[in-house]
Design a protein around this motif. Sequence first.
Motif, PDB file in Angstrom:
ATOM      1  N   PHE A   1       0.828  -1.213   0.000  1.00  0.00           N
ATOM      2  CA  PHE A   1       0.000   0.000   0.000  1.00  0.00           C
ATOM      3  C   PHE A   1       0.861   1.261   0.000  1.00  0.00           C
ATOM      4  CE2 PHE A   1      -2.365  -3.374   2.119  1.00  0.00           C
ATOM      5  CZ  PHE A   1      -3.566  -3.362   1.416  1.00  0.00           C
ATOM      6  N   TYR A   2       2.146   1.117  -0.237  1.00  0.00           N
ATOM      7  CA  TYR A   2       3.077   2.240  -0.158  1.00  0.00           C
ATOM      8  C   TYR A   2       2.779   3.323  -1.182  1.00  0.00           C
ATOM      9  CZ  TYR A   2       7.591   4.668   0.038  1.00  0.00           C
ATOM     10  OH  TYR A   2       8.582   5.615   0.148  1.00  0.00           O
ATOM     11  N   LEU A   3       2.162   2.960  -2.301  1.00  0.00           N
ATOM     12  CA  LEU A   3       1.889   3.951  -3.348  1.00  0.00           C
ATOM     13  C   LEU A   3       0.760   4.902  -2.965  1.00  0.00           C
ATOM     14  CD1 LEU A   3      -0.929   2.864  -4.835  1.00  0.00           C
ATOM     15  CD2 LEU A   3       0.655   1.244  -5.839  1.00  0.00           C
ATOM     16  N   LEU A   4       0.011   4.591  -1.913  1.00  0.00           N
ATOM     17  CA  LEU A   4      -1.091   5.441  -1.473  1.00  0.00           C
ATOM     18  C   LEU A   4      -0.547   6.667  -0.731  1.00  0.00           C
ATOM     19  CD1 LEU A   4      -3.505   2.692  -0.114  1.00  0.00           C
ATOM     20  CD2 LEU A   4      -3.579   3.834  -2.342  1.00  0.00           C
ATOM     21  N   PRO A   5      -1.365   7.701  -0.572  1.00  0.00           N
ATOM     22  CA  PRO A   5      -0.933   8.862   0.222  1.00  0.00           C
ATOM     23  C   PRO A   5      -0.500   8.445   1.621  1.00  0.00           C
ATOM     24  CG  PRO A   5      -2.946   9.366  -0.976  1.00  0.00           C
ATOM     25  CD  PRO A   5      -2.694   7.907  -1.186  1.00  0.00           C
ATOM     26  N   ARG A   6       0.416   9.210   2.177  1.00  0.00           N
ATOM     27  CA  ARG A   6       1.052   8.842   3.433  1.00  0.00           C
ATOM     28  C   ARG A   6       0.035   8.567   4.541  1.00  0.00           C
ATOM     29  NH1 ARG A   6       3.774  13.351   4.439  1.00  0.00           N
ATOM     30  NH2 ARG A   6       5.600  12.702   3.225  1.00  0.00           N
ATOM     31  N   ARG A   7      -0.959   9.428   4.684  1.00  0.00           N
ATOM     32  CA  ARG A   7      -1.925   9.266   5.765  1.00  0.00           C
ATOM     33  C   ARG A   7      -2.727   7.979   5.600  1.00  0.00           C
ATOM     34  NH1 ARG A   7      -4.520  15.376   6.227  1.00  0.00           N
ATOM     35  NH2 ARG A   7      -2.665  16.404   7.120  1.00  0.00           N
ATOM     36  N   LEU A   8      -3.138   7.706   4.387  1.00  0.00           N
ATOM     37  CA  LEU A   8      -3.906   6.486   4.132  1.00  0.00           C
ATOM     38  C   LEU A   8      -3.034   5.254   4.324  1.00  0.00           C
ATOM     39  CD1 LEU A   8      -6.523   5.172   3.267  1.00  0.00           C
ATOM     40  CD2 LEU A   8      -5.867   5.535   0.877  1.00  0.00           C
ATOM     41  N   TYR A   9      -1.792   5.336   3.883  1.00  0.00           N
ATOM     42  CA  TYR A   9      -0.831   4.230   4.052  1.00  0.00           C
ATOM     43  C   TYR A   9      -0.647   3.897   5.522  1.00  0.00           C
ATOM     44  CZ  TYR A   9       3.954   2.350   4.524  1.00  0.00           C
ATOM     45  OH  TYR A   9       5.054   1.623   4.875  1.00  0.00           O
ATOM     46  N   LEU A  10      -0.457   4.892   6.371  1.00  0.00           N
ATOM     47  CA  LEU A  10      -0.271   4.669   7.799  1.00  0.00           C
ATOM     48  C   LEU A  10      -1.559   4.176   8.460  1.00  0.00           C
ATOM     49  CD1 LEU A  10       1.965   7.732   8.743  1.00  0.00           C
ATOM     50  CD2 LEU A  10       2.666   5.356   8.426  1.00  0.00           C
ATOM     51  N   SER A  11      -2.702   4.681   8.009  1.00  0.00           N
ATOM     52  CA  SER A  11      -3.979   4.229   8.562  1.00  0.00           C
ATOM     53  C   SER A  11      -4.213   2.753   8.259  1.00  0.00           C
ATOM     54  CB  SER A  11      -5.131   5.066   7.990  1.00  0.00           C
ATOM     55  OG  SER A  11      -4.993   6.425   8.352  1.00  0.00           O
ATOM     56  N   ILE A  12      -3.859   2.323   7.053  1.00  0.00           N
ATOM     57  CA  ILE A  12      -3.995   0.909   6.695  1.00  0.00           C
ATOM     58  C   ILE A  12      -3.062   0.055   7.557  1.00  0.00           C
ATOM     59  CG2 ILE A  12      -3.551  -0.771   4.861  1.00  0.00           C
ATOM     60  CD1 ILE A  12      -4.583   1.279   2.864  1.00  0.00           C
ATOM     61  N   ALA A  13      -1.874   0.559   7.825  1.00  0.00           N
ATOM     62  CA  ALA A  13      -0.940  -0.168   8.697  1.00  0.00           C
ATOM     63  C   ALA A  13      -1.528  -0.354  10.094  1.00  0.00           C
ATOM     64  CB  ALA A  13       0.394   0.571   8.773  1.00  0.00           C
ATOM     65  N   VAL A  14      -2.216   0.671  10.586  1.00  0.00           N
ATOM     66  CA  VAL A  14      -2.861   0.569  11.905  1.00  0.00           C
ATOM     67  C   VAL A  14      -3.982  -0.470  11.877  1.00  0.00           C
ATOM     68  CG1 VAL A  14      -4.258   1.812  13.603  1.00  0.00           C
ATOM     69  CG2 VAL A  14      -2.268   2.927  12.585  1.00  0.00           C
ATOM     70  N   VAL A  15      -4.749  -0.488  10.797  1.00  0.00           N
ATOM     71  CA  VAL A  15      -5.831  -1.470  10.670  1.00  0.00           C
ATOM     72  C   VAL A  15      -5.263  -2.886  10.609  1.00  0.00           C
ATOM     73  CG1 VAL A  15      -7.690  -2.278   9.173  1.00  0.00           C
ATOM     74  CG2 VAL A  15      -7.407   0.166   9.578  1.00  0.00           C
ATOM     75  N   ILE A  16      -4.168  -3.069   9.866  1.00  0.00           N
ATOM     76  CA  ILE A  16      -3.524  -4.390   9.790  1.00  0.00           C
ATOM     77  C   ILE A  16      -3.030  -4.816  11.168  1.00  0.00           C
ATOM     78  CG2 ILE A  16      -1.510  -5.628   8.886  1.00  0.00           C
ATOM     79  CD1 ILE A  16      -1.825  -4.025   6.298  1.00  0.00           C
ATOM     80  N   LEU A  17      -2.414  -3.888  11.902  1.00  0.00           N
ATOM     81  CA  LEU A  17      -1.947  -4.187  13.252  1.00  0.00           C
ATOM     82  C   LEU A  17      -3.111  -4.599  14.146  1.00  0.00           C
ATOM     83  CD1 LEU A  17       0.018  -4.217  15.635  1.00  0.00           C
ATOM     84  CD2 LEU A  17      -0.288  -1.730  15.815  1.00  0.00           C
ATOM     85  N   THR A  18      -4.224  -3.871  14.049  1.00  0.00           N
ATOM     86  CA  THR A  18      -5.387  -4.183  14.877  1.00  0.00           C
ATOM     87  C   THR A  18      -5.944  -5.562  14.549  1.00  0.00           C
ATOM     88  OG1 THR A  18      -5.940  -1.821  14.965  1.00  0.00           O
ATOM     89  CG2 THR A  18      -7.660  -3.377  15.611  1.00  0.00           C
TER      90      THR A  18
ATOM     91  N   SER B   1       4.976  10.402  -5.481  1.00  0.00           N
ATOM     92  CA  SER B   1       6.183  10.113  -6.235  1.00  0.00           C
ATOM     93  C   SER B   1       5.999   8.874  -7.097  1.00  0.00           C
ATOM     94  CB  SER B   1       7.359   9.925  -5.279  1.00  0.00           C
ATOM     95  OG  SER B   1       8.498   9.490  -5.983  1.00  0.00           O
ATOM     96  N   ALA B   2       6.510   8.945  -8.304  1.00  0.00           N
ATOM     97  CA  ALA B   2       6.440   7.788  -9.209  1.00  0.00           C
ATOM     98  C   ALA B   2       7.305   6.641  -8.712  1.00  0.00           C
ATOM     99  CB  ALA B   2       6.871   8.205 -10.616  1.00  0.00           C
ATOM    100  N   GLN B   3       8.264   6.938  -7.844  1.00  0.00           N
ATOM    101  CA  GLN B   3       9.124   5.886  -7.301  1.00  0.00           C
ATOM    102  C   GLN B   3       8.364   4.952  -6.361  1.00  0.00           C
ATOM    103  OE1 GLN B   3      12.330   8.002  -5.439  1.00  0.00           O
ATOM    104  NE2 GLN B   3      13.301   8.564  -7.371  1.00  0.00           N
ATOM    105  N   LYS B   4       7.192   5.392  -5.911  1.00  0.00           N
ATOM    106  CA  LYS B   4       6.413   4.557  -5.007  1.00  0.00           C
ATOM    107  C   LYS B   4       5.859   3.316  -5.704  1.00  0.00           C
ATOM    108  CE  LYS B   4       4.532   7.692  -1.565  1.00  0.00           C
ATOM    109  NZ  LYS B   4       3.252   8.145  -0.991  1.00  0.00           N
ATOM    110  N   VAL B   5       5.544   3.445  -6.976  1.00  0.00           N
ATOM    111  CA  VAL B   5       4.884   2.354  -7.693  1.00  0.00           C
ATOM    112  C   VAL B   5       5.736   1.092  -7.732  1.00  0.00           C
ATOM    113  CG1 VAL B   5       3.875   1.635  -9.885  1.00  0.00           C
ATOM    114  CG2 VAL B   5       3.490   3.963  -9.035  1.00  0.00           C
TER     115      VAL B   5
END
Length: 244
Positions: free
Chosen positions: A54-71, A142-146
């Motif tokens: 999910f790294y290609l997503l915006p930073r806030r959404l990327y971190l929110s998904i990480a929190v959901v995965i942790l939960t 950033s295109a480097q995220k893809v």
Amino acid sequence: MSNSKFLAIIPLMVLILFETVSRGSLADTLVWSVHYPNQFIATYAMLFGLINAFYLLPRRLYLSIAVVILTGLSFIALVSREKLLLRGEPLLPWDLNLGKEAANISQSFQDMPIAFMLGLVILLIAAIIMIIRYIPREEYLSAQKVPIAVLSFLLLFNLVAHTSMQKTFNCRLVNWSQQSNYEENGLIIGFMMNYKAYSDDAPASYQKEKLKRLLLRPKLITRLIRISPQMSSMCKVKLSGIRR
């Protein structure tokens, strides 16, 4: 500010936190990482692929998904630990096919205070709100995220679908004790190796009619269960499928 700093840190934090829930203490998790580094690295690699897909997503959404995965992983770890304390063995793949077994596990959570469950939900919401409030928004993606996201997904897919944990990471499936199996391999690898062993295709000599006759020989079933405690729960699943 770049997201690259999160690439390695977030999966490591998720791994340590949910394994701590599964084992009951941070000290046990740290001891596991030292005594079984191959299993620790393999689990970290899978989480790295899962989260950074999910790294290609915006930073806030990327971190929110990480929190959901942790939960989600922490909840599974909590269920596994509750079953270990209740039944003497952790959560196993074939438990998912036993509705009665799942109901018995869920009943043990009825004694858990509602305030505790609400606290977990509130912590999840609070973490996401803090991410939205305090993490700066990216001005562009950033295109480097893809390629990083694609490679992370391929890493996860390869580890889960095409990699033998026994051969690649020198892991071993401890059939005689599922508690020891999870203590050695960790929750993710222990569960995954159990699932692959359970879902193996039937051999060419497999004959359903012969297995049906086992139902008429309870002494033989009892003898098999005494040989391996793991057979106790597996026989329920296998024989229930034979009756159909």
